[in-house]
Design a protein around this motif. Sequence first.
Motif, PDB file in Angstrom:
ATOM      1  N   THR A  96       0.828  -0.849   0.294  1.00 61.03           N
ATOM      2  CA  THR A  96       0.239  -0.032   0.062  1.00 61.03           C
ATOM      3  C   THR A  96       0.939   1.307  -0.094  1.00 61.03           C
ATOM      4  N   HIS A  97       0.286   2.386  -0.180  1.00 63.02           N
ATOM      5  CA  HIS A  97       1.563   3.978  -0.359  1.00 63.02           C
ATOM      6  C   HIS A  97      -0.448   4.975   0.200  1.00 63.02           C
ATOM      7  N   THR A  98       0.451   5.525   0.661  1.00 65.02           N
ATOM      8  CA  THR A  98      -0.180   6.322   0.876  1.00 65.02           C
ATOM      9  C   THR A  98      -0.096   8.231   0.330  1.00 65.02           C
ATOM     10  N   THR A  99      -0.787   8.955   0.048  1.00 67.82           N
ATOM     11  CA  THR A  99      -0.321  10.221  -0.645  1.00 67.82           C
ATOM     12  C   THR A  99      -1.164  11.304   0.511  1.00 67.82           C
ATOM     13  N   VAL A 100      -0.577  11.954   0.592  1.00 61.93           N
ATOM     14  CA  VAL A 100      -1.282  12.938   2.271  1.00 61.93           C
ATOM     15  C   VAL A 100      -1.621  14.599   0.817  1.00 61.93           C
ATOM     16  N   HIS A 101      -2.734  14.895   0.669  1.00 61.72           N
ATOM     17  CA  HIS A 101      -3.029  15.331  -0.309  1.00 61.72           C
ATOM     18  C   HIS A 101      -3.402  17.254   0.364  1.00 61.72           C
ATOM     19  N   LYS A 102      -3.530  17.369   1.290  1.00 60.92           N
ATOM     20  CA  LYS A 102      -3.955  17.851   2.473  1.00 60.92           C
ATOM     21  C   LYS A 102      -3.310  18.512   4.206  1.00 60.92           C
ATOM     22  N   LEU A 103      -2.485  19.687   4.054  1.00 67.64           N
ATOM     23  CA  LEU A 103      -2.328  19.245   5.930  1.00 67.64           C
ATOM     24  C   LEU A 103      -2.271  20.824   6.255  1.00 67.64           C
ATOM     25  N   GLU A 104      -3.617  20.796   7.107  1.00 71.01           N
ATOM     26  CA  GLU A 104      -3.659  22.816   6.964  1.00 71.01           C
ATOM     27  C   GLU A 104      -4.011  22.344   8.494  1.00 71.01           C
ATOM     28  N   LEU A 105      -3.750  24.067   9.223  1.00 67.35           N
ATOM     29  CA  LEU A 105      -4.581  24.413  10.726  1.00 67.35           C
ATOM     30  C   LEU A 105      -5.169  25.184  10.755  1.00 67.35           C
TER      31      LEU A 105
END
Lengths: 238, 238
Positions: A96-105
């Motif tokens: 498997t693989h994970t793609t981070v598309h958003k990381l916001e505060l």
Amino acid sequence: MTTTNKYMNIFHELSNDIEKGIYEPNTLLPSEHELCDRFATSRETIRKALTLLSQNGFIQKMRGKGSLVLGINKMEFPVSGIVSFKELQKSLGRDTHTTVHKLELNETNDWLSSQLECDPGSFVWEIARARTIQGERVILDKDWILQSHVPSLTEEICADSIYAYFENKLGLAISYAKKEFTVEPVTDEDRALLDLDGDSHIVLVKNFVHLEDTMLFQYTESRHRLDKFKFVDFARRK
Amino acid sequence: MTTTNKYMNIFHELSNDIEKGIYEPNTLLPSEHELCDRFATSRETIRKALTLLSQNGFIQKMRGKGSLVLGINKMEFPVSGIVSFKELQKSLGRDTHTTVHKLELNETNDWLSSQLECDPGSFVWEIARARTIQGERVILDKDWILQSHVPSLTEEICADSIYAYFENKLGLAISYAKKEFTVEPVTDEDRALLDLDGDSHIVLVKNFVHLEDTMLFQYTESRHRLDKFKFVDFARRK
DNA sequence: TAGTGGTCTAGACCACGTG
DNA sequence: ACGTGGTCTAGACCACTAG
């Protein structure tokens, strides 16, 4: 897997023995009395371990006879309970693989503060991650996490396992969750971030995660492509 | 709701008190010691009842503080566990109707004898029932039941609750089940017996039901219209 | 009758939270 | 220091299954 608990250790030892086939399906476990001797403990302690085995589908206790080993839990994946994506895929040995598309505060809006039962204007981490399994992007995980519990967060952590970070690095005690499963129409975001093949719907799993102090600290939407969704549950009649 | 079990009675009494609001969310239950006095029993017995409350999402136990009443289980429907359609709808006070489309006694084919793990050529009851909720046919229940456990069956029983018949009339002890949730393409039968509005998929819940002697005696497919499907679960972190 | 699990008891000691 | 829940013990009696 050694905790300070006698009955938990016994549970883990016996469940491992069952999974390894040391105790085979349709045979009986040693009697409670014999287990008392083997583990040098009292019967009530043995019974706590056996109750856990029963609740998790490993054995069927039969009065007058003994504890029969069941044949379920053989390579089936039990999504029941609180298990993170990373933990689950690891236990299945999947590629498997994970793609981070958003990381916001961000500050919460009305909808979000009602979902998280927090004050309007609280700050939350907003995460969007696509999960690729065997070359196809089939799950979109959207997380909202109260910043009051998680001061900082990085893309690296999100690409790995946020649960491992919460529990091992931050010492957060994740305790229980309410889950809701429904089927919803696809959104533009689903279409952009997943390989959907023109599907009209996705399976939506809403997850409301609480800490030991009962604080609701995370709200998650897990959006699954229809043909890749499967949930397996073991239940006992009340 | 009185059983012979002290701890079950205490569990039912306390859970009823919580549901009736005698103990309010975010307040503490009486301490285990006080409950010992109230129910004139030992602490381990009280603790068995409290463990059940905790597992069912009624309370959160907090060391050094007490047992905090949680706010879930308020009119939410917990499909988790083994609950029949009739029991569930009754607890929700819904206006429903069941139409029996098929009730036959047939010999198993290969597929069925593998699902039911029985000898090829065993006889099984085959039932198909459509569930109407608020005027729409939204669920198709297909049951296969080993005749060896259920000698006779009538349309009247199927229109009511087969579980009530099994447990109360036949004395069958339903014990546990494995459930699988997936989403599948609709069949011609789905289209004929349900009000589908051109949907392409339905939610399929497969249910493998076992008796206390671990015998697999019933296999059920519950086919739900997408927009009417909802499953709610309560889970604790291991 | 002997062996099994199901329930219950009356203690004990520990770890945690609050004052 | 005190009250809370978490774990553990060494018995007891009962209900059920088996030979």
